[in-house]
Design a protein around this motif. Structure first.
Motif, PDB file in Angstrom:
ATOM      1  N   HIS A 297      71.108 -22.089  94.563  1.00 19.16           N
ATOM      2  CA  HIS A 297      71.805 -20.813  94.438  1.00 19.16           C
ATOM      3  C   HIS A 297      72.038 -20.177  95.811  1.00 19.16           C
ATOM      4  CE1 HIS A 297      71.760 -16.370  93.677  1.00 19.16           C
ATOM      5  NE2 HIS A 297      72.727 -16.749  92.858  1.00 19.16           N
ATOM      6  N   VAL A 298      71.023 -20.192  96.670  1.00 21.59           N
ATOM      7  CA  VAL A 298      71.143 -19.600  98.007  1.00 21.59           C
ATOM      8  C   VAL A 298      72.193 -20.334  98.828  1.00 21.59           C
ATOM      9  CG1 VAL A 298      69.916 -19.257 100.189  1.00 21.59           C
ATOM     10  CG2 VAL A 298      68.806 -18.655  98.048  1.00 21.59           C
ATOM     11  N   TYR A 299      72.140 -21.668  98.843  1.00 25.45           N
ATOM     12  CA  TYR A 299      73.097 -22.442  99.636  1.00 25.45           C
ATOM     13  C   TYR A 299      74.520 -22.325  99.080  1.00 25.45           C
ATOM     14  CZ  TYR A 299      69.473 -24.517 102.506  1.00 25.45           C
ATOM     15  OH  TYR A 299      68.446 -24.720 103.402  1.00 25.45           O
ATOM     16  N   ALA A 300      74.660 -22.295  97.763  1.00 23.01           N
ATOM     17  CA  ALA A 300      75.999 -22.141  97.166  1.00 23.01           C
ATOM     18  C   ALA A 300      76.586 -20.786  97.527  1.00 23.01           C
ATOM     19  CB  ALA A 300      75.918 -22.313  95.655  1.00 23.01           C
ATOM     20  N   ASN A 301      75.789 -19.733  97.458  1.00 20.52           N
ATOM     21  CA  ASN A 301      76.284 -18.406  97.835  1.00 20.52           C
ATOM     22  C   ASN A 301      76.642 -18.342  99.314  1.00 20.52           C
ATOM     23  OD1 ASN A 301      76.267 -17.241  95.319  1.00 20.52           O
ATOM     24  ND2 ASN A 301      74.211 -16.398  95.534  1.00 20.52           N
ATOM     25  N   TYR A 302      75.873 -19.013 100.163  1.00 21.83           N
ATOM     26  CA  TYR A 302      76.186 -19.036 101.586  1.00 21.83           C
ATOM     27  C   TYR A 302      77.517 -19.745 101.832  1.00 21.83           C
ATOM     28  CZ  TYR A 302      75.770 -19.956 106.568  1.00 21.83           C
ATOM     29  OH  TYR A 302      75.999 -20.036 107.915  1.00 21.83           O
ATOM     30  N   ALA A 303      77.739 -20.877 101.158  1.00 23.11           N
ATOM     31  CA  ALA A 303      79.005 -21.604 101.309  1.00 23.11           C
ATOM     32  C   ALA A 303      80.176 -20.773 100.803  1.00 23.11           C
ATOM     33  CB  ALA A 303      78.931 -22.938 100.563  1.00 23.11           C
ATOM     34  N   LEU A 304      79.964 -20.066  99.691  1.00 27.74           N
ATOM     35  CA  LEU A 304      81.029 -19.214  99.159  1.00 27.74           C
ATOM     36  C   LEU A 304      81.314 -18.027 100.077  1.00 27.74           C
ATOM     37  CD1 LEU A 304      80.145 -19.278  95.361  1.00 27.74           C
ATOM     38  CD2 LEU A 304      82.072 -20.413  96.502  1.00 27.74           C
TER      39      LEU A 304
ATOM     40  N   PRO B  49      58.145 -29.860  85.442  1.00 28.54           N
ATOM     41  CA  PRO B  49      57.715 -28.491  85.164  1.00 28.54           C
ATOM     42  C   PRO B  49      58.851 -27.485  85.369  1.00 28.54           C
ATOM     43  CG  PRO B  49      56.172 -29.592  86.635  1.00 28.54           C
ATOM     44  CD  PRO B  49      57.353 -30.481  86.483  1.00 28.54           C
ATOM     45  N   GLU B  50      58.828 -26.436  84.583  1.00 29.28           N
ATOM     46  CA  GLU B  50      59.882 -25.427  84.633  1.00 29.28           C
ATOM     47  C   GLU B  50      59.915 -24.720  85.984  1.00 29.28           C
ATOM     48  OE1 GLU B  50      61.129 -21.565  81.997  1.00 29.28           O
ATOM     49  OE2 GLU B  50      60.156 -23.250  80.986  1.00 29.28           O
ATOM     50  N   GLU B  51      58.753 -24.574  86.636  1.00 29.73           N
ATOM     51  CA  GLU B  51      58.700 -23.906  87.934  1.00 29.73           C
ATOM     52  C   GLU B  51      59.488 -24.682  88.986  1.00 29.73           C
ATOM     53  OE1 GLU B  51      55.283 -25.042  86.796  1.00 29.73           O
ATOM     54  OE2 GLU B  51      55.564 -23.474  85.308  1.00 29.73           O
ATOM     55  N   ILE B  52      59.395 -26.005  88.940  1.00 28.33           N
ATOM     56  CA  ILE B  52      60.113 -26.828  89.915  1.00 28.33           C
ATOM     57  C   ILE B  52      61.611 -26.713  89.700  1.00 28.33           C
ATOM     58  CG2 ILE B  52      60.535 -29.203  90.650  1.00 28.33           C
ATOM     59  CD1 ILE B  52      57.598 -29.768  90.185  1.00 28.33           C
ATOM     60  N   VAL B  53      62.047 -26.708  88.451  1.00 28.44           N
ATOM     61  CA  VAL B  53      63.467 -26.558  88.150  1.00 28.44           C
ATOM     62  C   VAL B  53      63.961 -25.192  88.615  1.00 28.44           C
ATOM     63  CG1 VAL B  53      65.176 -26.455  86.296  1.00 28.44           C
ATOM     64  CG2 VAL B  53      63.373 -28.176  86.228  1.00 28.44           C
ATOM     65  N   ALA B  54      63.174 -24.138  88.362  1.00 29.98           N
ATOM     66  CA  ALA B  54      63.566 -22.794  88.788  1.00 29.98           C
ATOM     67  C   ALA B  54      63.622 -22.697  90.305  1.00 29.98           C
ATOM     68  CB  ALA B  54      62.596 -21.762  88.223  1.00 29.98           C
ATOM     69  N   LYS B  55      62.669 -23.316  90.987  1.00 27.99           N
ATOM     70  CA  LYS B  55      62.650 -23.291  92.451  1.00 27.99           C
ATOM     71  C   LYS B  55      63.856 -24.034  93.019  1.00 27.99           C
ATOM     72  CE  LYS B  55      59.251 -23.861  96.124  1.00 27.99           C
ATOM     73  NZ  LYS B  55      57.921 -24.368  96.460  1.00 27.99           N
ATOM     74  N   ALA B  56      64.161 -25.208  92.465  1.00 31.27           N
ATOM     75  CA  ALA B  56      65.318 -25.979  92.922  1.00 31.27           C
ATOM     76  C   ALA B  56      66.615 -25.222  92.659  1.00 31.27           C
ATOM     77  CB  ALA B  56      65.350 -27.347  92.240  1.00 31.27           C
ATOM     78  N   ALA B  57      66.705 -24.591  91.492  1.00 33.37           N
ATOM     79  CA  ALA B  57      67.900 -23.809  91.183  1.00 33.37           C
ATOM     80  C   ALA B  57      68.039 -22.627  92.140  1.00 33.37           C
ATOM     81  CB  ALA B  57      67.841 -23.313  89.744  1.00 33.37           C
ATOM     82  N   GLY B  58      66.933 -22.018  92.510  1.00 41.11           N
ATOM     83  CA  GLY B  58      66.977 -20.909  93.463  1.00 41.11           C
ATOM     84  C   GLY B  58      67.468 -21.354  94.829  1.00 41.11           C
ATOM     85  N   ILE B  59      67.008 -22.514  95.276  1.00 43.35           N
ATOM     86  CA  ILE B  59      67.446 -23.037  96.573  1.00 43.35           C
ATOM     87  C   ILE B  59      68.928 -23.382  96.530  1.00 43.35           C
ATOM     88  CG2 ILE B  59      67.180 -24.985  98.162  1.00 43.35           C
ATOM     89  CD1 ILE B  59      64.185 -24.971  97.413  1.00 43.35           C
TER      90      ILE B  59
END
Length: 192
Positions: free
Chosen positions: A89-96, A77-87
């Motif tokens: 995204h948060v961790y990648a921004n924190y690492a950066l 489902p698209e919602e699961i992909v969007a949720k995973a991408a959001g998570i």
């Protein structure tokens, strides 16, 4: 509901699920670690077996006028992909942001924390491989919550006592180190 299920498994309230997790983890660890099987071969063989079974089931069903194998809707489902991408995204921004603090802002404290974290991870990695580390994590997650739930009062008392002892030792060491460091007075700084 999902969190209660995980808590029930970790606290052995659903003992059949806890035993299943323990037996599965032990079987996989023995299969990969002791038998020398690797993950890619295992996944390929399981998928190969699944495809062969489904193929012959479908062929025999059409020949014998039986129902086809029940397959679920194989879509993510698209919602699961969007949720995973959001998570992610948060961790990648924190690492950066950590990388920015180290490189651009030259934050020595963050640099030391990252370097020490990598050193600890490297040391742990040299003691055992990743699969053994995951297996130890599964064993600890199935035993520590159960023991803590049964003996919470005693464990809390011992942890508080250990915390006090560690604080006292830290103060002694800290004071001993500060006595060895010569501190200049403010008058000497003003005259120089």
């Amino acid at each position: 509901m999902y969190r209660n299920t995980v808590a029930d498994v970790l606290l052995w309230k659903r003992w059949y699920a806890s035993v299943g997790v323990l037996v599965s983890a032990t079987t996989l660890w023995i299969l990969f670690e002791k038998a020398g099987y690797n993950l890619l071969s295992f996944v390929a063989n399981v998928l190969f077996l699944l495809v062969v079974i489904l193929f012959f089931w479908a062929k025999s069903a059409s020949l014998l006028n039986r129902p086809f194998p029940p397959l679920p809707n194989l879509e993510i489902p698209e919602e699961i992909v969007a949720k995973a991408a959001g998570i992610i995204h948060v961790y990648a921004n924190y690492a950066l942001s950590i990388a920015r603090e180290i490189v651009i802002e030259k934050n020595f404290k963050v640099f030391l924390q990252v370097v020490s974290g990598f050193c600890v991870a490297s040391y742990i990695g040299s003691l055992c491989n990743f699969l053994t580390l995951v297996y130890i994590g599964v064993l600890l997650s199935l035993s520590v919550p159960l023991v803590y739930d049964k003996y919470q009062h005693h464990i809390d008392e011992k942890i508080c006592l250990a915390h006090k002892i560690i604080q006292e030792q830290y103060k002694k060491i800290h004071d001993a180190i500060l006595k060895k460091i010569p501190l200049s007075s403010n008058k000497e700084k003003k005259t120089q």
